[in-house]
Design a protein around this motif. Structure first.
Motif, PDB file in Angstrom:
ATOM      1  N   ILE A   1     -30.498 -35.993  50.555  1.00 13.96           N
ATOM      2  CA  ILE A   1     -29.115 -36.584  49.982  1.00 13.96           C
ATOM      3  C   ILE A   1     -28.359 -36.678  51.146  1.00 13.96           C
ATOM      4  O   ILE A   1     -27.704 -35.684  51.709  1.00 13.96           O
ATOM      5  CB  ILE A   1     -28.499 -35.719  48.825  1.00 13.96           C
ATOM      6  N   LEU A   2     -28.144 -37.756  51.531  1.00 18.10           N
ATOM      7  CA  LEU A   2     -27.035 -37.984  52.755  1.00 18.10           C
ATOM      8  C   LEU A   2     -25.837 -38.324  52.113  1.00 18.10           C
ATOM      9  O   LEU A   2     -25.440 -39.636  51.586  1.00 18.10           O
ATOM     10  CB  LEU A   2     -27.441 -39.152  53.544  1.00 18.10           C
TER      11      LEU A   2
ATOM     12  N   LEU B   1     -32.694 -43.273  59.377  1.00 16.39           N
ATOM     13  CA  LEU B   1     -33.389 -43.144  58.494  1.00 16.39           C
ATOM     14  C   LEU B   1     -33.890 -44.523  57.640  1.00 16.39           C
ATOM     15  O   LEU B   1     -35.015 -44.543  57.240  1.00 16.39           O
ATOM     16  CB  LEU B   1     -32.965 -42.245  57.172  1.00 16.39           C
ATOM     17  N   THR B   2     -33.079 -45.211  57.438  1.00 10.81           N
ATOM     18  CA  THR B   2     -33.382 -46.679  56.942  1.00 10.81           C
ATOM     19  C   THR B   2     -34.361 -47.332  57.869  1.00 10.81           C
ATOM     20  O   THR B   2     -35.444 -47.957  57.222  1.00 10.81           O
ATOM     21  CB  THR B   2     -31.841 -47.304  56.622  1.00 10.81           C
ATOM     22  N   ALA B   3     -33.904 -47.326  59.198  1.00  5.02           N
ATOM     23  CA  ALA B   3     -35.000 -48.197  59.903  1.00  5.02           C
ATOM     24  C   ALA B   3     -36.501 -47.932  59.890  1.00  5.02           C
ATOM     25  O   ALA B   3     -37.318 -48.561  60.221  1.00  5.02           O
ATOM     26  CB  ALA B   3     -34.450 -48.022  61.532  1.00  5.02           C
ATOM     27  N   VAL B   4     -36.798 -46.343  59.741  1.00  2.00           N
ATOM     28  CA  VAL B   4     -38.103 -46.106  59.743  1.00  2.00           C
ATOM     29  C   VAL B   4     -38.560 -45.712  58.523  1.00  2.00           C
ATOM     30  O   VAL B   4     -39.793 -45.165  58.180  1.00  2.00           O
ATOM     31  CB  VAL B   4     -38.269 -44.521  60.545  1.00  2.00           C
ATOM     32  N   GLY B   5     -37.910 -46.226  57.325  1.00  2.00           N
ATOM     33  CA  GLY B   5     -38.595 -46.056  56.101  1.00  2.00           C
ATOM     34  C   GLY B   5     -38.128 -44.725  55.506  1.00  2.00           C
ATOM     35  O   GLY B   5     -39.280 -44.485  54.550  1.00  2.00           O
ATOM     36  N   ILE B   6     -37.567 -43.938  55.746  1.00  2.00           N
ATOM     37  CA  ILE B   6     -37.328 -42.530  55.144  1.00  2.00           C
ATOM     38  C   ILE B   6     -36.509 -42.518  53.684  1.00  2.00           C
ATOM     39  O   ILE B   6     -35.416 -43.183  54.015  1.00  2.00           O
ATOM     40  CB  ILE B   6     -37.074 -41.441  56.015  1.00  2.00           C
ATOM     41  N   ASP B   7     -37.174 -42.323  52.521  1.00  2.00           N
ATOM     42  CA  ASP B   7     -36.520 -42.311  51.548  1.00  2.00           C
ATOM     43  C   ASP B   7     -35.221 -41.239  51.249  1.00  2.00           C
ATOM     44  O   ASP B   7     -35.476 -40.176  51.837  1.00  2.00           O
ATOM     45  CB  ASP B   7     -37.247 -42.255  49.958  1.00  2.00           C
ATOM     46  N   PHE B   8     -34.013 -41.738  50.936  1.00  2.00           N
ATOM     47  CA  PHE B   8     -33.057 -40.757  50.929  1.00  2.00           C
ATOM     48  C   PHE B   8     -31.971 -41.311  49.904  1.00  2.00           C
ATOM     49  O   PHE B   8     -31.992 -42.517  49.490  1.00  2.00           O
ATOM     50  CB  PHE B   8     -32.303 -40.341  51.916  1.00  2.00           C
ATOM     51  N   GLU B   9     -31.061 -40.601  49.342  1.00  2.00           N
ATOM     52  CA  GLU B   9     -30.084 -40.625  48.278  1.00  2.00           C
ATOM     53  C   GLU B   9     -28.841 -40.779  49.055  1.00  2.00           C
ATOM     54  O   GLU B   9     -28.441 -39.781  49.468  1.00  2.00           O
ATOM     55  CB  GLU B   9     -30.073 -39.717  47.048  1.00  2.00           C
TER      56      GLU B   9
ATOM     57  N   ALA C   1     -36.515 -35.780  61.638  1.00  2.00           N
ATOM     58  CA  ALA C   1     -37.625 -36.098  62.451  1.00  2.00           C
ATOM     59  C   ALA C   1     -38.655 -35.324  62.432  1.00  2.00           C
ATOM     60  O   ALA C   1     -39.940 -35.602  62.296  1.00  2.00           O
ATOM     61  CB  ALA C   1     -37.123 -36.393  63.969  1.00  2.00           C
ATOM     62  N   GLU C   2     -38.370 -33.918  62.146  1.00  2.00           N
ATOM     63  CA  GLU C   2     -39.125 -32.689  62.091  1.00  2.00           C
ATOM     64  C   GLU C   2     -39.748 -32.759  60.591  1.00  2.00           C
ATOM     65  O   GLU C   2     -41.065 -32.586  60.642  1.00  2.00           O
ATOM     66  CB  GLU C   2     -38.306 -31.449  62.116  1.00  2.00           C
ATOM     67  N   LEU C   3     -39.190 -33.293  59.596  1.00  2.00           N
ATOM     68  CA  LEU C   3     -39.960 -33.347  58.215  1.00  2.00           C
ATOM     69  C   LEU C   3     -40.866 -34.354  58.357  1.00  2.00           C
ATOM     70  O   LEU C   3     -42.051 -34.637  57.932  1.00  2.00           O
ATOM     71  CB  LEU C   3     -38.700 -33.816  57.362  1.00  2.00           C
ATOM     72  N   PHE C   4     -40.508 -35.501  59.247  1.00  2.00           N
ATOM     73  CA  PHE C   4     -41.537 -36.713  59.073  1.00  2.00           C
ATOM     74  C   PHE C   4     -42.054 -37.007  60.377  1.00  2.00           C
ATOM     75  O   PHE C   4     -41.437 -38.265  61.105  1.00  2.00           O
ATOM     76  CB  PHE C   4     -40.770 -37.854  58.408  1.00  2.00           C
ATOM     77  N   PRO C   5     -42.671 -36.284  60.911  1.00  3.47           N
ATOM     78  CA  PRO C   5     -43.188 -36.615  62.768  1.00  3.47           C
ATOM     79  C   PRO C   5     -43.837 -37.871  62.743  1.00  3.47           C
ATOM     80  O   PRO C   5     -43.880 -38.392  63.920  1.00  3.47           O
ATOM     81  CB  PRO C   5     -43.975 -35.283  62.999  1.00  3.47           C
TER      82      PRO C   5
END
Length: 215
Positions: A5-6, A24-32, A77-81
């Motif tokens: 949640i950002l 986050l948006t550019a690399v396709g990481i889902d967030f609220e 970045a550590e969560l989604f290497p």
């Protein structure tokens, strides 16, 4: 995994919110996304409820709280290497982190004189001492990185480093600060990115006015 949640501020003005959001948006990481507007003279009292500093952005991930734009980017970045937020080559990652830290801690003359403002019509302002030097240094960073990578972004593909400099693209444009063709080419690539366009569209639709950010 718990939801990311950002919490962010106004999209028209909040340059520090823009950085992790577009990363986050550019690399396709889902967030609220949770937007809390700057609609009080000192920001918004609600920020203190969600951030230890009383500022945004701040990322909530279960019980974890991460504040400051670059720290948020590093955490994700550590969560989604596998998402490639940083360049793959170690030497490039070192440079990307160095220039990101330089953006985080420097260029105060530019940031103070020329706040991000997606709605502002293009036009010059009187520039205080130090702004020209900040602009020249940023142009050098962009040129050297793109010359090495081949572009269109700083390290070829859009990365965390581009996200850290994304608000500068707006500043350079709306205050009419640059004329160099290489700089303008990079700015055009960033502005054409779907993440940039999505943020800008939302920013232009906002109605909040923050007088101190209307340079």
């Amino acid at each position: 995994m718990d939801k990311l949640i950002l919490h962010i501020g106004n999209k028209n003005y909040s340059s520090w919110s823009f950085r992790p959001w577009i990363a986050l948006t550019a690399v396709g990481i889902d967030f609220e996304e949770v937007l809390i507007p700057f609609d009080f003279p000192a920001g918004n009292p609600k920020f203190k409820e969600i951030s230890p500093t009383g500022r945004v952005p701040v990322l909530h991930h279960g019980e974890v709280r991460v504040w400051e734009s670059l720290a948020i980017i590093e955490y994700v970045a550590e969560l989604f290497p596998d998402k490639g937020l940083w360049p793959s080559a170690a030497a490039d990652r070192a440079v990307a982190r160095s220039i990101s830290m330089e953006m985080l801690s420097g260029f105060r003359a530019l940031r103070n004189a020329c706040p991000m403002n997606m709605r502002r019509p293009k036009g010059k302002i009187a520039l205080p001492e130090g702004v020209a030097e900040d602009v020249a240094r940023i142009e050098t960073i962009w040129r050297e990185c793109r010359n090495k990578s081949g572009g269109p972004f700083l390290f070829g593909q859009f990365s965390a480093a581009d996200a850290m400099f994304a608000p500068v693209v707006n500043r350079f444009e709306i205050y009419d600060l640059v004329t160099d063709s290489d700089t303008l080419d990079y700015m055009a690539a960033v502005k054409a990115h779907p993440g940039w366009q999505k943020w800008q569209q939302a920013a232009l639709a906002e109605t909040w006015i923050v007088p101190e950010d209307e340079a």
